[in-house]
Write an enzyme that holds these catalytic residues in place. Sequence first.
Site, PDB file in Angstrom:
ATOM      1  N   GLY A 118      12.802  -9.329  22.291  1.00 30.31           N
ATOM      2  CA  GLY A 118      11.508  -9.256  21.624  1.00 30.31           C
ATOM      3  C   GLY A 118      11.624  -8.507  20.324  1.00 30.31           C
ATOM      4  N   GLY A 177      12.967   1.404  16.221  1.00 26.50           N
ATOM      5  CA  GLY A 177      12.032   0.494  15.552  1.00 26.50           C
ATOM      6  C   GLY A 177      12.246   0.384  14.046  1.00 26.50           C
ATOM      7  CG  ASP A 223      18.504 -12.898  20.519  1.00 29.73           C
ATOM      8  OD1 ASP A 223      19.556 -13.330  21.007  1.00 29.73           O
ATOM      9  OD2 ASP A 223      18.442 -11.830  19.897  1.00 29.73           O
TER      10      ASP A 223
HETATM   11  P1  AMP Z   1      19.210  -8.126  16.201  1.00 36.34           P
HETATM   12  O1  AMP Z   1      20.620  -7.721  16.406  1.00 36.34           O
HETATM   13  O2  AMP Z   1      18.582  -7.522  14.959  1.00 36.34           O
HETATM   14  O3  AMP Z   1      18.981  -9.593  16.303  1.00 36.34           O
HETATM   15  O4  AMP Z   1      18.405  -7.432  17.408  1.00 36.34           O
HETATM   16  C1  AMP Z   1      18.598  -7.692  18.773  1.00 36.34           C
HETATM   17  C2  AMP Z   1      17.472  -7.060  19.556  1.00 36.34           C
HETATM   18  O5  AMP Z   1      17.504  -5.617  19.419  1.00 36.34           O
HETATM   19  C3  AMP Z   1      16.084  -7.488  19.110  1.00 36.34           C
HETATM   20  O6  AMP Z   1      15.256  -7.557  20.235  1.00 36.34           O
HETATM   21  C4  AMP Z   1      15.692  -6.369  18.166  1.00 36.34           C
HETATM   22  O7  AMP Z   1      14.311  -6.270  17.999  1.00 36.34           O
HETATM   23  C5  AMP Z   1      16.285  -5.150  18.853  1.00 36.34           C
HETATM   24  N1  AMP Z   1      16.581  -4.062  17.911  1.00 36.34           N
HETATM   25  C6  AMP Z   1      17.578  -4.020  16.988  1.00 36.34           C
HETATM   26  N2  AMP Z   1      17.539  -2.861  16.310  1.00 36.34           N
HETATM   27  C7  AMP Z   1      16.492  -2.156  16.794  1.00 36.34           C
HETATM   28  C8  AMP Z   1      15.918  -0.872  16.483  1.00 36.34           C
HETATM   29  N3  AMP Z   1      16.427  -0.087  15.533  1.00 36.34           N
HETATM   30  N4  AMP Z   1      14.842  -0.498  17.208  1.00 36.34           N
HETATM   31  C9  AMP Z   1      14.332  -1.272  18.151  1.00 36.34           C
HETATM   32  N5  AMP Z   1      14.814  -2.461  18.493  1.00 36.34           N
HETATM   33  C10 AMP Z   1      15.882  -2.915  17.818  1.00 36.34           C
HETATM   34 MG    MG Z   2      17.686 -10.881  16.311  1.00 36.39          MG
END
Ligand code: AMP
Ligand code: MG
Length: 474
Positions: free
Chosen positions: A84, A119, A245
Amino acid sequence: MTQIKPHAYTELPQEFYNLQNWQGFENPSVVIENAQLKKDLGIKNIQKQELLEIFNGSLTIETLKPLSMVYAGHQFGQYVEQLGDGRGLLLGQISSQKDLIDIHLKGAGKTPYSRFGDGRAVLRSVIREYLCGEAMHALSIPSSRALMIIGSDEIVIREKSETAAMLVRTAKTHIRFGNFEYFHYNNKPEHVKALADFCINQYPAYFSKTKNAYEDFFRVVVKQTACLIAKWQAYGFSHGVMNTDNMSILGETFDYGPYGFMEDYLPPYVCNHSDHQGRYAFKNQPYIGLWNCSALGHALSSLIPEESQDEILQTYEVIFQNTSAELFRKKLGLGQEKSEDAALIQGLLDIMESEKLDYTNTFRNLTQALNAQKTPELDSEIAQSWIVSFQERHAKESLPISEKLTLMNQINPKFILRNYMAQEAIDAAESSDYSKLETLITVITSPFEELEKYQNFANKSPAWAKDLEISCSS
Ligand code: AMP
Ligand code: MG
């Protein structure tokens, strides 16, 4: 800014998202604003400062219904049941010339899906995402883009301490394969159906309400994915984290992390330092695209019978091969299709691989081989004999040489976004000097121009940059 409307996604049942506000920065500043995109979105009259206040949340638009989306996904082949928007928010939609465009904030603070994360996003990673969106767009590779980067003095901890920033992202959709997977694996076929119906209604440029609407929906997603990945391969782009995702249902490149444009042609190239097995190596991308489509198919199994899914999945390879062959023919300046072309293309790739030639520059300089000049790359004996077959093949083409050269220079870029260039722009931006970032944007948004003044941007990586390690931490 009344142009931004609440997202139609808010009409879906409540299990699809969390309505919420976001956490702006205390001392926000504009790192960069995308003037061209502002124009394309019909909001060029809105001042930079006003946009900053809107996107930082200091100037409230009462009618907006910002939301974080819930989704799941296969990460490195393993199903992860709840992902998410952990640091993203879908603000709303804006109508541009022909489409509705999503406005999304990345790094907007915690959501119910943040798990252990803060976040936030760091300046380094949002600059990388901004740059790549622009580079891809200029190469005509479908991609999310960004309208603005908001900087801050807020410190966040990654491998070291860094400053937080927000990216105002635009994309045709934020619906990922993983949104379907979430409802499928939670045993909610009614929500899988509601989401498919939503997509079919929401994106008429892609989907239609036919008799076999769900089959046709899946067929289009498969086609869009195959076409997208054929384009990545033609330009040497490696995504790095092709988890389900991070796959858009409209086939736009999305969620940039440790991506890289390949420099020396190396099919096993892995741009993501954390990808130890090389699952997402450059050469695996076409197969992974299909793997991801079949994961989506599985999530749609309550709507599409298995035999139809198999038949649709089989179209992937054909579409990929055809798109790829057409792109490479164009890169070689060939207008007509001939049976010998596949071997000619493969012959060039083999030379590039064994002689470790720069992928971008070798294609760009092919015009010289056609012009009976020496090319800087193709000077070995075997390369010389390839040039002879290349010229013989061209003798069978009817176009005048000047037109061929023009066409080749419109598909083989002179400038791509090399990691070291992004790194230099980031290093300067981290000391509040945005001039390098601006220059780099000028170059990568005109990849096919000669731009003599920026000749050094066509150079291969310097030695110090060979070992730049890019990981998922962002
Ligand atoms: P990503 O690698 O950016 O595609 O992220 C994979 C998952 O980790 C997604 O659900 C992101 O929203 C979550 N996510 C990545 N970095 C953060 C962060 N700093 N804080 C909260 N959620 C994160
Ligand atoms: Mg992602």
